[in-house]
Design a protein around this motif. Sequence first.
Motif, PDB file in Angstrom:
ATOM      1  N   GLN A  27      -0.047  -8.689  49.719  1.00  0.00           N
ATOM      2  CA  GLN A  27      -0.340  -9.931  49.726  1.00  0.00           C
ATOM      3  C   GLN A  27      -1.843 -10.423  49.246  1.00  0.00           C
ATOM      4  N   PHE A  28      -2.644  -9.195  49.288  1.00  0.00           N
ATOM      5  CA  PHE A  28      -4.002  -9.196  48.868  1.00  0.00           C
ATOM      6  C   PHE A  28      -4.371  -8.000  47.961  1.00  0.00           C
ATOM      7  N   ILE A  29      -5.418  -8.039  47.187  1.00  0.00           N
ATOM      8  CA  ILE A  29      -6.137  -7.131  46.381  1.00  0.00           C
ATOM      9  C   ILE A  29      -7.327  -6.710  46.896  1.00  0.00           C
ATOM     10  N   LEU A  60      -9.497  -6.120  37.312  1.00  0.00           N
ATOM     11  CA  LEU A  60      -8.456  -5.847  38.241  1.00  0.00           C
ATOM     12  C   LEU A  60      -8.082  -6.869  38.902  1.00  0.00           C
ATOM     13  N   CYS A  61      -8.994  -7.597  39.722  1.00  0.00           N
ATOM     14  CA  CYS A  61      -8.719  -8.745  40.632  1.00  0.00           C
ATOM     15  C   CYS A  61      -8.034  -9.797  39.676  1.00  0.00           C
ATOM     16  N   ARG A  62      -8.626 -10.261  38.530  1.00  0.00           N
ATOM     17  CA  ARG A  62      -8.001 -11.334  37.640  1.00  0.00           C
ATOM     18  C   ARG A  62      -6.630 -11.133  37.198  1.00  0.00           C
ATOM     19  N   ALA A  63      -6.291  -9.904  36.900  1.00  0.00           N
ATOM     20  CA  ALA A  63      -4.941  -9.453  36.846  1.00  0.00           C
ATOM     21  C   ALA A  63      -4.155  -9.533  37.780  1.00  0.00           C
ATOM     22  N   ALA A  64      -4.779  -9.184  39.143  1.00  0.00           N
ATOM     23  CA  ALA A  64      -3.808  -9.266  40.337  1.00  0.00           C
ATOM     24  C   ALA A  64      -3.712 -10.448  40.867  1.00  0.00           C
ATOM     25  N   ILE A  65      -4.654 -11.539  40.585  1.00  0.00           N
ATOM     26  CA  ILE A  65      -4.406 -13.044  40.807  1.00  0.00           C
ATOM     27  C   ILE A  65      -3.238 -13.338  40.023  1.00  0.00           C
ATOM     28  N   HIS A  84      -0.714 -12.098  39.196  1.00  0.00           N
ATOM     29  CA  HIS A  84       0.761 -11.443  39.936  1.00  0.00           C
ATOM     30  C   HIS A  84       0.682 -12.018  41.540  1.00  0.00           C
ATOM     31  N   GLY A  85      -0.237 -13.089  41.817  1.00  0.00           N
ATOM     32  CA  GLY A  85       0.039 -13.790  43.191  1.00  0.00           C
ATOM     33  C   GLY A  85      -0.710 -13.174  44.158  1.00  0.00           C
ATOM     34  N   LEU A  86      -1.757 -11.850  43.920  1.00  0.00           N
ATOM     35  CA  LEU A  86      -2.400 -11.166  45.027  1.00  0.00           C
ATOM     36  C   LEU A  86      -3.810 -11.902  45.172  1.00  0.00           C
ATOM     37  N   LYS A  87      -4.400 -12.263  46.157  1.00  0.00           N
ATOM     38  CA  LYS A  87      -5.590 -12.856  46.695  1.00  0.00           C
ATOM     39  C   LYS A  87      -6.607 -11.717  46.620  1.00  0.00           C
ATOM     40  N   LEU A 115     -14.581 -14.856  42.377  1.00  0.00           N
ATOM     41  CA  LEU A 115     -13.129 -14.247  42.100  1.00  0.00           C
ATOM     42  C   LEU A 115     -12.288 -15.216  42.871  1.00  0.00           C
ATOM     43  N   GLY A 116     -12.845 -16.022  43.939  1.00  0.00           N
ATOM     44  CA  GLY A 116     -12.430 -16.601  44.835  1.00  0.00           C
ATOM     45  C   GLY A 116     -11.709 -16.033  46.114  1.00  0.00           C
ATOM     46  N   ALA A 117     -12.362 -14.746  46.446  1.00  0.00           N
ATOM     47  CA  ALA A 117     -11.758 -13.911  47.162  1.00  0.00           C
ATOM     48  C   ALA A 117     -12.001 -14.870  48.855  1.00  0.00           C
ATOM     49  N   ALA A 118     -10.712 -14.396  49.599  1.00  0.00           N
ATOM     50  CA  ALA A 118     -10.397 -14.898  50.955  1.00  0.00           C
ATOM     51  C   ALA A 118     -11.514 -14.523  51.801  1.00  0.00           C
TER      52      ALA A 118
END
Length: 407
Positions: A209-211, A228-233, A235-238, A258-261
């Motif tokens: 669910q998360f990266i 990495l995070c932009r590509a992961a987002i 793919h639906g990962l936060k 990056l809008g990290a949780a």
Amino acid sequence: MSLLITNIAELATPHGMVLRGAQAGALHIIHDAAVYVDGDTVCEVGARDAVEKKISGNPTVIDAAGKTVIPGLVDSHTHLVFAGSRETEFAMRCAGMNYQTIAAAGGGILSSVSATRAASVDELKSAAKHYLALALAHGTTTMEIKSGYGLDTETELKILDVIQSLSAEQPVELVPTFLGAHAIPQGKTSEAYVKELLEMLPHVKGKAQFIDAFVEENYFSHSETETLCRAAIHHGLKPRLHVNQLTANDGVRLGLKLGAASVDHLEKITDDEIRLLANSDCTATLLPAVSFFLNYGYPPARALIDAGAIVAIASNFNPGSAMTLNMQLVMSIACTQMRLTPAEALVTATLNPAYSLGVSEKIGGIEIGKQADLVIMDVQNHQMIPYFFGVNHVQTVIKKGTVVYSR
Ligand code: NIG
């Protein structure tokens, strides 16, 4: 199936979705309380007489005489799936070497990577099951688990598959995070490895669910993490990120961009970043056990809470820097070393980590309509939990309305 937990000396719980600032320790406390659970949901909670009058049928009754009931603990930062152990490194640290020197000499994360690559699925699963049973026995009912001891496609996916199958085989509710960016594998450049990580993402989709990424000198740079995070987002990962652990690396700013949780660690956070976090909805996940175990400075929890940031605490269970699954001990260290009150320690170990995982609508508090995840502690009140430290106070654990541990 219904359950009545009654004769509770003290029921202590946060309410709502998240608590911060002056409300960070706002517990609802009921003496001589009861909780009525139908199926997996809390249906009544309050003063014993009032609750008992409202129930019908013949629920299974648990008498919690003289004991305290709290929500199931939520451990929102762990690295629980790995093979082997690193007690020899611990002995080296006790003799005076530091974590970075040991890592540079071939120990550290990369030594757990070698062991994890060599382990079979069954070996990894049985070790992880053992750790999860220990966590449950210490009151943890929800846990985030990161991959990150594979550092190649095959092993990273093997770890995520182990987490997925464990979700169905034991009671602790699991939230998987992809941490392929935990370290640069031996013999690879960071450029080549980030390329490989980007190629892993389509396979990770649906398994995490998360990266996460370890943003640190000699690990992952801002620009690598951002790519990495932009590509992961996509793919639906936060994102939830390891930042400011060993150096003041401006990682909070990156996380917010990056809008990290959640931004995790923060031992080296600056005053400026405290202000930024306080003005955001990103959780500051603090890991008191790592400062204790590696014997370095604690993150400024008091300043973060007082500024209004959302604070959570977690075990950071891993073989190198925090070999503990005991969230009660983590609460004690948070109180004594980071100056949290016992009430804040409870909120930051239940509701706020649930918020960071996006599940606080149903997890992290004992309220009508929330999932019935409760722990009966063999103490008279919630303050005893961090006060009487290093001891497991758990008597009974209830997950989704079912007794899953009892002693
Ligand atoms: O959060 N900082 C990165 N990861 C872990 C350490 C992992 C290890 O030493 O194996 C941490 O402290």
